[in-house]
Design a protein around this motif. Structure first.
Motif, PDB file in Angstrom:
ATOM      1  N   ASN A  56       0.823  -1.207   0.000  1.00 57.96           N
ATOM      2  CA  ASN A  56       0.000   0.000   0.000  1.00 57.96           C
ATOM      3  C   ASN A  56       0.859   1.260   0.000  1.00 57.96           C
ATOM      4  N   ASP A  57       1.922   1.262   0.818  1.00 60.10           N
ATOM      5  CA  ASP A  57       2.839   2.405   0.834  1.00 60.10           C
ATOM      6  C   ASP A  57       3.391   2.662  -0.567  1.00 60.10           C
ATOM      7  N   CYS A  58       3.887   1.603  -1.178  1.00 61.35           N
ATOM      8  CA  CYS A  58       4.529   1.732  -2.489  1.00 61.35           C
ATOM      9  C   CYS A  58       3.534   2.138  -3.567  1.00 61.35           C
ATOM     10  N   ALA A  59       2.333   1.567  -3.520  1.00 64.01           N
ATOM     11  CA  ALA A  59       1.324   1.889  -4.534  1.00 64.01           C
ATOM     12  C   ALA A  59       0.872   3.341  -4.413  1.00 64.01           C
ATOM     13  N   PHE A  60       0.654   3.815  -3.189  1.00 62.48           N
ATOM     14  CA  PHE A  60       0.256   5.205  -2.974  1.00 62.48           C
ATOM     15  C   PHE A  60       1.346   6.148  -3.470  1.00 62.48           C
ATOM     16  N   LEU A  61       2.591   5.830  -3.148  1.00 66.68           N
ATOM     17  CA  LEU A  61       3.702   6.659  -3.615  1.00 66.68           C
ATOM     18  C   LEU A  61       3.832   6.608  -5.127  1.00 66.68           C
ATOM     19  N   LYS A 219      -2.684   3.005  12.977  1.00 63.12           N
ATOM     20  CA  LYS A 219      -3.624   2.248  13.796  1.00 63.12           C
ATOM     21  C   LYS A 219      -4.877   1.855  13.027  1.00 63.12           C
ATOM     22  N   GLU A 220      -5.353   2.749  12.168  1.00 58.45           N
ATOM     23  CA  GLU A 220      -6.673   2.560  11.586  1.00 58.45           C
ATOM     24  C   GLU A 220      -6.663   2.176  10.110  1.00 58.45           C
ATOM     25  N   LYS A 221      -5.483   2.096   9.488  1.00 55.11           N
ATOM     26  CA  LYS A 221      -5.425   1.749   8.069  1.00 55.11           C
ATOM     27  C   LYS A 221      -4.111   1.037   7.776  1.00 55.11           C
ATOM     28  N   ALA A 222      -4.077   0.287   6.701  1.00 54.99           N
ATOM     29  CA  ALA A 222      -2.928  -0.565   6.369  1.00 54.99           C
ATOM     30  C   ALA A 222      -1.850   0.210   5.623  1.00 54.99           C
ATOM     31  N   TYR A 223      -1.217   1.125   6.343  1.00 56.15           N
ATOM     32  CA  TYR A 223      -0.078   1.883   5.844  1.00 56.15           C
ATOM     33  C   TYR A 223       0.906   2.041   6.988  1.00 56.15           C
ATOM     34  N   ASP A 224       2.123   2.438   6.676  1.00 55.60           N
ATOM     35  CA  ASP A 224       3.083   2.801   7.713  1.00 55.60           C
ATOM     36  C   ASP A 224       2.874   4.263   8.088  1.00 55.60           C
ATOM     37  N   GLU A 225       2.894   4.550   9.386  1.00 51.19           N
ATOM     38  CA  GLU A 225       2.463   5.832   9.910  1.00 51.19           C
ATOM     39  C   GLU A 225       3.192   7.031   9.301  1.00 51.19           C
ATOM     40  N   PHE A 226       4.486   7.142   9.525  1.00 49.56           N
ATOM     41  CA  PHE A 226       5.205   8.329   9.050  1.00 49.56           C
ATOM     42  C   PHE A 226       5.201   8.398   7.529  1.00 49.56           C
ATOM     43  N   VAL A 227       5.500   7.273   6.898  1.00 50.50           N
ATOM     44  CA  VAL A 227       5.551   7.227   5.439  1.00 50.50           C
ATOM     45  C   VAL A 227       4.218   7.642   4.831  1.00 50.50           C
ATOM     46  N   TYR A 228       3.124   7.162   5.409  1.00 51.80           N
ATOM     47  CA  TYR A 228       1.793   7.492   4.899  1.00 51.80           C
ATOM     48  C   TYR A 228       1.574   9.001   4.894  1.00 51.80           C
ATOM     49  N   HIS A 229       1.855   9.647   6.010  1.00 55.09           N
ATOM     50  CA  HIS A 229       1.623  11.089   6.088  1.00 55.09           C
ATOM     51  C   HIS A 229       2.580  11.863   5.181  1.00 55.09           C
ATOM     52  N   TRP A 230       3.797  11.349   4.992  1.00 57.89           N
ATOM     53  CA  TRP A 230       4.757  11.989   4.088  1.00 57.89           C
ATOM     54  C   TRP A 230       4.230  11.953   2.659  1.00 57.89           C
ATOM     55  N   CYS A 232       1.075  11.608   1.748  1.00 56.92           N
ATOM     56  CA  CYS A 232      -0.081  12.518   1.716  1.00 56.92           C
ATOM     57  C   CYS A 232       0.372  13.955   1.484  1.00 56.92           C
ATOM     58  N   ALA A 233       1.451  14.345   2.146  1.00 59.64           N
ATOM     59  CA  ALA A 233       1.960  15.708   2.003  1.00 59.64           C
ATOM     60  C   ALA A 233       2.382  15.994   0.570  1.00 59.64           C
ATOM     61  N   ILE A 234       3.106  15.060  -0.037  1.00 62.71           N
ATOM     62  CA  ILE A 234       3.560  15.245  -1.417  1.00 62.71           C
ATOM     63  C   ILE A 234       2.380  15.296  -2.371  1.00 62.71           C
ATOM     64  N   ALA A 235       1.414  14.385  -2.173  1.00 62.70           N
ATOM     65  CA  ALA A 235       0.240  14.323  -3.047  1.00 62.70           C
ATOM     66  C   ALA A 235      -0.714  15.481  -2.794  1.00 62.70           C
ATOM     67  N   GLN A 236      -0.653  16.059  -1.602  1.00 66.77           N
ATOM     68  CA  GLN A 236      -1.581  17.071  -1.108  1.00 66.77           C
ATOM     69  C   GLN A 236      -3.008  16.526  -0.987  1.00 66.77           C
ATOM     70  N   HIS A 237      -3.085  15.221  -0.784  1.00 68.33           N
ATOM     71  CA  HIS A 237      -4.363  14.575  -0.477  1.00 68.33           C
ATOM     72  C   HIS A 237      -4.071  13.212   0.126  1.00 68.33           C
ATOM     73  N   ASP A 238      -5.055  12.625   0.810  1.00 65.31           N
ATOM     74  CA  ASP A 238      -4.863  11.304   1.390  1.00 65.31           C
ATOM     75  C   ASP A 238      -5.198  10.222   0.378  1.00 65.31           C
ATOM     76  N   GLN A 240      -7.749   8.557  -0.070  1.00 62.61           N
ATOM     77  CA  GLN A 240      -9.127   8.672  -0.558  1.00 62.61           C
ATOM     78  C   GLN A 240      -9.369  10.004  -1.264  1.00 62.61           C
ATOM     79  N   ASP A 241      -8.287  10.662  -1.645  1.00 59.88           N
ATOM     80  CA  ASP A 241      -8.325  11.920  -2.395  1.00 59.88           C
ATOM     81  C   ASP A 241      -8.890  13.095  -1.604  1.00 59.88           C
ATOM     82  N   GLN A 242      -8.898  12.981  -0.287  1.00 58.41           N
ATOM     83  CA  GLN A 242      -9.294  14.116   0.531  1.00 58.41           C
ATOM     84  C   GLN A 242      -8.096  15.052   0.702  1.00 58.41           C
ATOM     85  N   PRO A 243      -8.278  16.352   0.433  1.00 57.07           N
ATOM     86  CA  PRO A 243      -7.127  17.272   0.461  1.00 57.07           C
ATOM     87  C   PRO A 243      -6.515  17.414   1.848  1.00 57.07           C
ATOM     88  N   VAL A 244      -5.200  17.615   1.869  1.00 56.13           N
ATOM     89  CA  VAL A 244      -4.479  17.908   3.099  1.00 56.13           C
ATOM     90  C   VAL A 244      -3.706  19.207   2.902  1.00 56.13           C
TER      91      VAL A 244
END
Length: 318
Positions: A56-61, A219-230, A232-238, A240-244
């Protein structure tokens, strides 16, 4: 007289042709300069340890690099678990069974992944990149899955087939490439122990945890915590395409400093991320969308003289 006129005409034709050739070569150089390449590595170790969240981390990235950052497919090297082998290689979220990880990371119906994350493939990939990546180019490297601290206190990164790489071995492998800048994101346990071996002039190293810490899953989704938020920051959305709100200065791009700050602020797990850049100003200058006009080479970085000027990777100002 006619001979002189003919000679003058031929001279002018050749001169024009020469000037056109120089102009063409100049354009070609401008277009080819400043390419960005990416390498995504997820070793997995074996199907018993290769958690679904790593895929999931790799696919999102990967989707972010392709869709938001506009990297071409042939500029991204994927080395993940057993590659395109159809056998089960992944432990499903919640340890609910095994699956064969998909080779289609962006859900476009086309396979993206072919290479397994073995030591030989990692070495070969960087050897090949060393012949492609020039001193005008930029290289991004993402590593996730398991890090290990053995009984003797030695740190390793797990690759597929239970192969391992020490920080020094990884450094030797990636040092085959000599880009203008190198940007490395480390998501595995004990990631901070790799920083000293990988850092250098023109490099940014972001680690999800300290040298003596494990990195954690969300805790709530199948991603690694720090990597996931990083990501999201690059994509400017999570996912589920919700903006950050990661572009904190509103300049239309997310620098590596902004990505780190966003991930750090949203990391709720017991880990201590770090960001190292040489020079320190590089973290605020480097983004996937553009480079500010202070970056001229790995030994000639300086803060931009015009803070509002932003250039894309081909040097075009906008």
């Amino acid at each position: 007289m006619q001979s002189f006129v003919l000679s003058l005409y031929l001279y002018n034709v050749k001169t024009i042709q020469h000037l056109l050739l120089l102009a063409f070569l100049g354009c070609a150089t401008a277009v080819c300069a400043g390419e960005t390449y990416a390498v995504i590595i997820s070793g997995g170790r074996s199907k018993m340890f290769n958690h679904e969240r790593y895929w999931n981390d790799c696919a999102f990235l990967y989707r972010t690099l392709r869709q938001e950052c506009h990297l071409s497919k042939d500029h991204i090297t994927l080395l993940m678990a057993d590659g395109d082998n159809p056998d089960n290689d992944m432990l499903r979220n919640g340890a609910t069974g095994f699956a064969s990880s998909s080779t289609d990371l962006d859900s476009d119906g086309e396979p993206d992944l072919t290479l397994s994350a073995t030591r030989q493939n990692v070495e070969d990939a960087f050897c090949q990149l060393s012949e492609i990546v020039t001193a005008n180019d930029n290289l991004f490297i993402f590593i996730t899955d398991h890090g290990e601290c053995d009984d003797d206190g030695n740190i390793h990164l797990w690759l597929w087939g239970s192969e391992r790489l020490s920080p020094q071995e990884l450094s030797t492998i990636i040092n085959q490439c000599k880009p203008k800048t190198m940007n490395i994101l480390l998501g595995q346990c004990y990631a901070g122990a790799f920083v000293a071996s990988l850092q250098g002039e023109g490099r940014i190293i972001t680690a999800a945890c300290a040298a003596d810490q494990m990195s954690w899953a969300c805790k709530e989704k199948a991603y690694d915590e720090f990597v996931y938020h990083w990501i999201c920051a690059i994509a400017q959305h999570d996912e589920q395409d919700q903006p950050v709100s990661s572009d904190t200065n509103g300049d239309g791009r997310v620098s590596m400093q902004e990505a780190y700050n966003y991930a750090l602020q949203n990391d709720r797990r017991p880990e201590t991320p770090s960001l190292t850049a040489q020079p320190t100003s590089l973290a605020a200058q480097w983004s996937f969308g553009s480079f500010t006009n202070g970056i001229n080479g790995p030994s000639d970085f300086r803060p931009p003289s015009d803070a509002d000027a932003i250039y894309d990777l081909q040097g075009k100002k906008y």
